[in-house]
Design a protein around this motif. Sequence first.
Motif, short mmCIF file in Angstrom:
data_model
loop_
_atom_site.label_atom_id
_atom_site.label_comp_id
_atom_site.label_asym_id
_atom_site.label_seq_id
_atom_site.Cartn_x
_atom_site.Cartn_y
_atom_site.Cartn_z
N THR A 28 -2.15 6.27 9.86
CA THR A 28 -1.54 6.19 8.60
C THR A 28 -0.56 5.40 8.54
N LEU A 29 0.13 5.30 7.45
CA LEU A 29 1.03 4.09 7.14
C LEU A 29 2.42 4.64 7.50
N ALA A 85 -10.87 -8.45 14.35
CA ALA A 85 -10.77 -9.04 12.80
C ALA A 85 -11.52 -7.97 11.93
N ALA A 86 -11.86 -6.93 12.44
CA ALA A 86 -12.56 -5.94 11.49
C ALA A 86 -11.68 -5.35 10.55
N LEU A 87 -10.36 -4.98 11.28
CA LEU A 87 -9.39 -4.30 10.77
C LEU A 87 -8.71 -4.92 9.31
N ASP A 88 -9.04 -6.30 9.49
CA ASP A 88 -8.22 -7.07 8.21
C ASP A 88 -9.26 -7.11 6.90
N GLY A 89 -10.27 -6.51 7.27
CA GLY A 89 -11.30 -6.40 6.23
C GLY A 89 -11.33 -4.99 5.55
N LEU A 90 -10.41 -4.21 6.00
CA LEU A 90 -10.36 -2.80 5.65
C LEU A 90 -9.02 -2.76 4.21
N ASN A 91 -9.54 -2.24 3.27
CA ASN A 91 -8.54 -2.01 2.26
C ASN A 91 -7.86 -0.72 2.49
N LEU A 92 -6.91 -0.34 3.19
CA LEU A 92 -6.45 1.02 3.46
C LEU A 92 -5.78 1.59 2.17
N LEU A 93 -5.60 0.86 1.19
CA LEU A 93 -4.99 1.38 -0.16
C LEU A 93 -6.15 2.28 -0.82
N GLN A 140 12.04 1.16 -4.48
CA GLN A 140 12.76 0.91 -3.39
C GLN A 140 12.08 0.20 -2.38
N ILE A 141 10.82 0.64 -2.04
CA ILE A 141 10.04 -0.08 -1.10
C ILE A 141 9.51 -1.60 -1.44
N LEU A 142 9.73 -1.97 -2.55
CA LEU A 142 9.48 -3.10 -2.97
C LEU A 142 10.61 -3.95 -3.36
N GLN A 143 11.69 -3.38 -3.24
CA GLN A 143 12.92 -4.00 -3.37
C GLN A 143 13.31 -5.31 -2.50
N ASN A 144 13.60 -6.16 -2.86
CA ASN A 144 13.92 -7.42 -2.05
C ASN A 144 12.78 -7.98 -1.33
N TYR A 145 11.46 -7.80 -1.77
CA TYR A 145 10.17 -8.04 -1.11
C TYR A 145 9.72 -9.22 -1.47
N GLN A 166 0.87 -1.23 0.03
CA GLN A 166 0.08 0.03 -0.02
C GLN A 166 1.00 1.23 0.15
N ALA A 167 1.96 1.04 0.81
CA ALA A 167 2.79 2.15 0.85
C ALA A 167 3.42 2.71 -0.60
N ALA A 168 3.79 1.41 -1.43
CA ALA A 168 4.45 1.64 -2.43
C ALA A 168 3.38 2.37 -3.65
N PHE A 169 2.12 1.86 -3.44
CA PHE A 169 1.18 2.46 -4.18
C PHE A 169 1.06 3.90 -4.08
N SER A 170 1.22 4.19 -2.62
CA SER A 170 0.77 5.77 -2.36
C SER A 170 2.07 6.54 -3.00
N TRP A 171 3.45 6.06 -2.99
CA TRP A 171 4.43 6.92 -3.59
C TRP A 171 4.27 6.91 -4.90
N LEU A 172 3.93 5.71 -5.61
CA LEU A 172 3.75 5.78 -7.08
C LEU A 172 2.54 6.97 -7.34
N SER A 173 1.44 6.95 -6.68
CA SER A 173 0.43 7.83 -6.74
C SER A 173 1.21 9.32 -6.76
N ALA A 174 1.89 9.31 -5.68
CA ALA A 174 2.49 10.89 -5.54
C ALA A 174 3.34 11.17 -6.54
N GLY A 175 3.70 10.37 -7.50
CA GLY A 175 4.53 10.85 -8.41
C GLY A 175 6.09 10.43 -8.38
N ASP A 176 6.28 9.45 -7.48
CA ASP A 176 7.80 9.03 -6.94
C ASP A 176 7.64 7.59 -7.31
N PRO A 177 7.86 7.15 -8.62
CA PRO A 177 7.99 5.65 -8.66
C PRO A 177 9.43 5.30 -8.25
#
Length: 546
Positions: A517-518, A486-494, A29-34, A13-24
């Motif tokens: 926030t993340l 368990a309610a929190l695991d149903g939330l798509n914070l993305l 880097q966030i997904l590197q070695n993930y 979700q954090a990687a998508f947020s940075w991409l959305s902010a215009g910083d690919p």
Amino acid sequence: MAQSPNYLTLRSQAAFSWLSAGDPKTAQQILQNYQIPTGNPTWWLKALIDLKNKDLETVETSLENYLGRPIQVETELTETFLFSLWDTPGGFQEKLDLAFYFPTLPPSITGLDTPITRVQFSKPKLIDNLIAKRHNKPTKDYGNTLEKKNSSVREVEIRGFKSIYSANIQLGRINCFIGANGVGKSNLLEALGVLGAAANGTVDDESLLRRGVRPGLPRLYKSSFISEATPAHIAIGVTTQTKAEYRVSLLNPLDSPELAWSYKTEALGDGQKKIVSDGVRDRKNLNPKAGLAALQIVDLEPTNPAAQLMQRLQEFAIYCPNTPTLRGIVPDQQFRVPIGLSGGQLPEGFAALRQHLENDGDEGEEILEQVLELIDWVTNIETTNLGTDLLSPEVPRTQLLLKFRDRFMQEGRNELTAYDASEGALYILFAALLCLLPKAPRIFAIDNLDQALNPRLLKALISRLADWLYYNAPDRQLLFTVHNPAALDGLNLLDPEVYLFAVERNSNGQTVIRRLTLTPELIKLNEQYPLSRLWLMGHLGAVPNV
């Protein structure tokens, strides 16, 4: 049946947020070695990030890991192909719809002038818009919340109400409030209920009860802290996405309480001009206990943002279903359309929901199937007014009954009414019809949404709520409180329209409402533990000091 969601971690979700902010670059880097499982939607995201960074070799690897097969480099190693995967209803090769994980693609990703939102299983829209833009043709209007302005309530301000001495929060489409018992979660909902009564012209016990607010004496409504002076009035206000706003301050003497609260001030604006701006109490020609804005909106066009805001507030209600009322053996004291605040008239509400969705064709049938899938022991749910063979004559009954068919029981002996059915099924139907019926309030609250629901069922229900609201109308909003982790695991914070709030009391006893926030620490912890576990471990706050 739709595939069960494979939830993204906070790192994705954090990687998508940075991409959305215009910083690919940072996103990469966030997904590197993930470590990402084959077929996980994070591979699609990584392919998109790699493409934005012009790393074509890595794009190919990422895309193949998502699809589970070699790709056709000439036709599939393109941005258009990646977008077509997102734009495919029901997913690609039986994968869950990507719109579930990435419901909104901003202009920084698509290159369009406005964000694009697509509810899972809805019709394609992105590719059509991209083609139109390339040929200098107008893009289509899909009624997306983020594509055009609407009357959604975005900001809430509360001063001096119960345990909330001072609070400013922003709202999305889905708003989940967690916290220990007694920290003030319900007080936030009730503040909006008081504002709804004020928008309707009178704040008294009857108008509050109708909205699910507990009536109380002024000494219980006004904040009363040892560290602070008791405020002379309660102040509550909201602002919409279009900057329409409605604000009131209300008075009622502590020593000699009156039946109705007086308006000290009242303000209504549509984002362009002020419609009401008055110290009503000082106007001798006006009744201080009657709201002026409720009278003024009759002169406004229905499309005026201020009129739309007032209608939303007037409709607002706090629902708190209970099992006897849902079963139909106890009458609902506060009936509303399409369902009472405690769950009364559930059969009538479900009949209306079924007809509404069936009239919507294939898309509506898909939504109805989603609802029924959550009640895994039924083959069908119908309504009937013939209950002689289904209920004992000693059991109270309503005119219309729900009839469940149990798939495990013998034919001819497998029909149950709400009186005998699992209570969890009733709570699922209750939430579904409030989210999906056009006659439901545009903004509403459910206090203790998690009651009577198995944790896994609760997680599945919450994962559907945002889509159901959007299917109904893009500007629908839900606020709810829960205690089950368990309610929190149903939330798509993305999803940028899904908000999670931690509610606590500070050292002075005042309610503090904090949007979660993340953070980098939270993202790292979430790779090992789901949000539900992190809440229990105390990493999110909002836990009792016991």
